[in-house]
Design a protein around this motif. Structure first.
Motif, PDB file in Angstrom:
ATOM      1  N   LEU A 172      18.056   1.888   7.756  1.00 57.73           N
ATOM      2  CA  LEU A 172      17.086   2.732   7.050  1.00 57.73           C
ATOM      3  C   LEU A 172      16.402   1.958   5.935  1.00 57.73           C
ATOM      4  CD1 LEU A 172      15.811   5.490   6.545  1.00 57.73           C
ATOM      5  CD2 LEU A 172      17.779   6.070   5.111  1.00 57.73           C
ATOM      6  N   ARG A 173      17.175   1.179   5.177  1.00 54.02           N
ATOM      7  CA  ARG A 173      16.566   0.384   4.103  1.00 54.02           C
ATOM      8  C   ARG A 173      15.601  -0.652   4.666  1.00 54.02           C
ATOM      9  NH1 ARG A 173      21.864   0.862   1.853  1.00 54.02           N
ATOM     10  NH2 ARG A 173      22.513  -1.070   2.878  1.00 54.02           N
ATOM     11  N   ALA A 174      15.979  -1.272   5.771  1.00 51.38           N
ATOM     12  CA  ALA A 174      15.083  -2.254   6.392  1.00 51.38           C
ATOM     13  C   ALA A 174      13.795  -1.590   6.867  1.00 51.38           C
ATOM     14  CB  ALA A 174      15.795  -2.948   7.556  1.00 51.38           C
ATOM     15  N   SER A 175      13.937  -0.384   7.425  1.00 49.29           N
ATOM     16  CA  SER A 175      12.749   0.345   7.875  1.00 49.29           C
ATOM     17  C   SER A 175      11.854   0.697   6.690  1.00 49.29           C
ATOM     18  CB  SER A 175      13.176   1.615   8.615  1.00 49.29           C
ATOM     19  OG  SER A 175      12.055   2.382   8.995  1.00 49.29           O
ATOM     20  N   GLU A 176      12.456   1.132   5.597  1.00 52.10           N
ATOM     21  CA  GLU A 176      11.672   1.457   4.407  1.00 52.10           C
ATOM     22  C   GLU A 176      10.976   0.219   3.845  1.00 52.10           C
ATOM     23  OE1 GLU A 176      14.500   3.255   1.842  1.00 52.10           O
ATOM     24  OE2 GLU A 176      14.305   5.254   2.739  1.00 52.10           O
ATOM     25  N   ARG A 177      11.692  -0.920   3.893  1.00 52.68           N
ATOM     26  CA  ARG A 177      11.054  -2.157   3.417  1.00 52.68           C
ATOM     27  C   ARG A 177       9.856  -2.510   4.281  1.00 52.68           C
ATOM     28  NH1 ARG A 177      16.472  -3.896   2.630  1.00 52.68           N
ATOM     29  NH2 ARG A 177      16.434  -4.970   4.638  1.00 52.68           N
ATOM     30  N   ARG A 178      10.015  -2.373   5.608  1.00 53.63           N
ATOM     31  CA  ARG A 178       8.893  -2.688   6.498  1.00 53.63           C
ATOM     32  C   ARG A 178       7.723  -1.748   6.258  1.00 53.63           C
ATOM     33  NH1 ARG A 178      13.169  -3.285  10.207  1.00 53.63           N
ATOM     34  NH2 ARG A 178      12.749  -1.196  11.049  1.00 53.63           N
ATOM     35  N   HIS A 179       8.023  -0.454   6.082  1.00 47.58           N
ATOM     36  CA  HIS A 179       6.952   0.505   5.842  1.00 47.58           C
ATOM     37  C   HIS A 179       6.248   0.213   4.520  1.00 47.58           C
ATOM     38  CE1 HIS A 179       8.947   3.675   8.676  1.00 47.58           C
ATOM     39  NE2 HIS A 179       8.349   2.694   9.323  1.00 47.58           N
ATOM     40  N   ARG A 180       7.019  -0.138   3.494  1.00 44.74           N
ATOM     41  CA  ARG A 180       6.398  -0.441   2.212  1.00 44.74           C
ATOM     42  C   ARG A 180       5.546  -1.701   2.306  1.00 44.74           C
ATOM     43  NH1 ARG A 180       5.816   0.209  -2.962  1.00 44.74           N
ATOM     44  NH2 ARG A 180       5.964  -1.521  -4.417  1.00 44.74           N
ATOM     45  N   GLU A 181       6.069  -2.717   2.991  1.00 44.19           N
ATOM     46  CA  GLU A 181       5.273  -3.938   3.160  1.00 44.19           C
ATOM     47  C   GLU A 181       3.978  -3.640   3.897  1.00 44.19           C
ATOM     48  OE1 GLU A 181       7.913  -6.548   5.133  1.00 44.19           O
ATOM     49  OE2 GLU A 181       9.173  -6.940   3.371  1.00 44.19           O
TER      50      GLU A 181
END
Length: 533
Positions: free
Chosen positions: A159-168
């Motif tokens: 989930l954190r990785a997905s959020e990082r990708r979405h934020r990027e």
């Protein structure tokens, strides 16, 4: 080990002990269900057998040096068998590597349980460790239990990785809507910075832009669409495109805002935006601006004195029904101006004017290039990576030219008086000025021809007062004529028999660029420029 000699005082054991004091009573709920089975005595439960078969990892240590008293089968299967009586420092390296040994000391001293969530062990599994104090006849001890939370930890990491990708992706979208490279006019040095706010994936609506208008003039823009998310970014992108289109009309700042006000309502009636649109004219040494509900422009002049743009300030774009007006600020060589969005100065519980005062104080002591000043303002206002709002800052300087560089920047002007005799005087003036600036002969010829055609056009179609102005920079030669008539010239195709109508066509052919604009006090300016090789 004899577990009957260890009395674990876990949470709730006091209540269970009190319940056992009256063995003849039956809980009401059980009586209502008709259950006649006697309540088992907890002391008679095979504790060791239970601990050996639970899935959680359990290890029991006692004494100040935490000697191992018991390790259950699950713990042995995960980390291997551990010798009874050995110290945790020697026999439990996995706890040492996780930094849990000091926690055992703390639990033993305080008598309070402690929990450490989701620690990854060398085997690659993740556990939540709970350390519970025990009171025993042999002294204090600690029961360490570890619950396997590997699945939860991996899901959280995904989930954190997905959020990082979405934020990027969101930040990339936001930055793609901003200018990838700022235009650098001849007379200005400009730098900008943008920092997205917070750690969420929502993009903001802050933007800035620099637009070269021609004739040596430059427009600078900064704005902020209210709210966050893709809608705010989409409105921002459309407004930025519209600003660039309207800027090419070379309109006064307040007229640009009037056009944008109506457009903002058409784009999205639920969105409003604040904006400052300013034009720098190196000939006049002024920064002409109009504001739609935005924060004031700040200018530090060549003497170090600070100027804050006052009224006129109209309401935000998209509200409609308001006539914006333009104001001016001195912006001579040696001056620095700062445009910014509210994320730089707005703080919860503080008046926004206090933030503007902080920017003024930071600008008063700032020196160096525009990028250095941008960075200093962010530090002075304590803007960090976890700041909760988007921040955009645009800094422009009108540098003072000294030494050999100063020889590349010159200006000269001539008031055109009289009638038709003004044309030869203008050509003679242009010839002398261009020769003194040591231009090549072909450029001098083209410059004199352009000046003559512009003056002739003004004499035929304009009204007094009239003025010829020439200016050179390190990149171009600018020639312009101003008169009192506000009708802008149009390039048209002259017929072979026509005796007039070829002046603008000639200028468009020999010059690198040409244009016209209305002046604020009435009248117009027609200009052309030649790029220097």
């Amino acid at each position: 080990m004899n577990f009957t000699r260890w009395s674990a005082r876990l949470p709730g054991t006091q209540r269970r002990a009190a319940a056992r004091s009256d063995r003849g009573s039956v809980p009401a709920a059980r009586a209502e269900r008709g259950c006649d089975a006697p309540t088992p005595d907890v002391d008679e439960l095979p504790v060791r057998e239970i601990l050996d078969h639970i899935t959680d990892l359990v290890v029991l240590v006692h004494g100040r040096d935490h000697r191992i008293a018991y390790v259950n089968d699950a713990y042995a299967a995960a980390f291997g068998a551990r010798p009874t009586g050995a110290t945790a420092e020697d026999a439990l390296p996995e706890l040492r590597e996780l930094g849990l040994l000091p926690l055992l000391d703390q639990v033993l001293r305080s008598g309070k349980p402690r929990t450490v969530k989701s620690r990854k062990v060398p085997t690659g599994r993740s556990y939540t460790f709970t350390c519970t104090p025990l009171n025993t006849t042999e002294g204090g001890g600690v029961l360490v239990s570890a619950a396997d939370v590997t699945d939860h930890a991996e899901a959280a990491e995904r989930l954190r990785a997905s959020e990082r990708r979405h934020r990027e992706a969101a930040v990339t979208l936001q930055r793609s809507l901003l200018p990838q490279e700022l235009e650098q006019p001849d007379d200005l040095r400009i730098a900008a910075t943008y920092q997205p706010g917070g750690a969420d994936t929502a993009v903001g609506g802050d933007w800035y832009d620099v637009i070269t208008l021609g004739g040596g003039r430059t427009a600078v823009v900064i704005g902020d669409v209210m709210g966050r998310g893709v809608r705010a970014a989409a409105v921002m992108g459309q407004l930025r495109t519209a600003v660039r289109a309207y800027a090419k009309l070379d309109l006064p700042p307040h007229e640009v805002l009037q056009l944008l006000d109506g457009l903002a309502s058409d784009i999205d009636a639920s969105q409003i935006a604040t904006m400052v649109y300013a034009i720098h004219d190196p000939h006049e040494g002024l920064l002409t601006y109009a504001s739609a509900g935005h924060l004031p422009v700040l200018v530090r002049d060549e003497h170090g004195e600070l100027h804050r743009a006052e009224e006129p300030t109209g309401p935000p774009l998209g509200t409609g029904g308001w006539q914006h007006t333009s104001g001016t600020l001195p912006f001579t060589p040696g001056s620095t101006a700062v445009l910014y969005t509210d994320g730089l100065v707005e703080r919860r519980g503080e008046d926004i004017d206090h933030g503007v005062d902080l920017v003024e104080r930071a600008l008063a002591g700032a020196s160096g290039t525009p990028q250095v000043i941008c960075d200093r303002l962010l530090r002075a206002l304590n803007i960090t990576a976890d700041h909760d709002d988007d921040v955009a800052v645009l800094v422009l300087q009108h540098p003072q030219r000294t030494g050999p560089e100063a020889e590349l920047f010159h200006g000269a002007s001539l008031d055109l008086l009289g009638g038709v005799e003004a044309a030869p005087r203008a050509r003679a003036f242009a010839t002398g000025v261009l020769a003194s600036w040591r231009f090549p002969s072909d450029l001098c010829e083209h410059g004199v021809l352009a000046a003559g055609e512009l003056v002739a056009n003004s004499l035929q179609h304009g009204t007094p007062p009239m003025r010829l102005r020439l200016r050179r920079t390190d990149r171009r030669l600018v020639i312009e004529v101003t008169d009192g008539d506000d009708h802008l010239p149009l390039r048209r195709r002259a017929e072979p028999a026509d005796e007039a109508g070829r002046g603008i066509a000639i200028i468009a052919t020999i010059a690198s660029n040409w244009g016209s604009r209305r002046t604020p006090g009435g009248g117009k300016t027609v200009w052309c420029e030649f790029e220097l090789k």
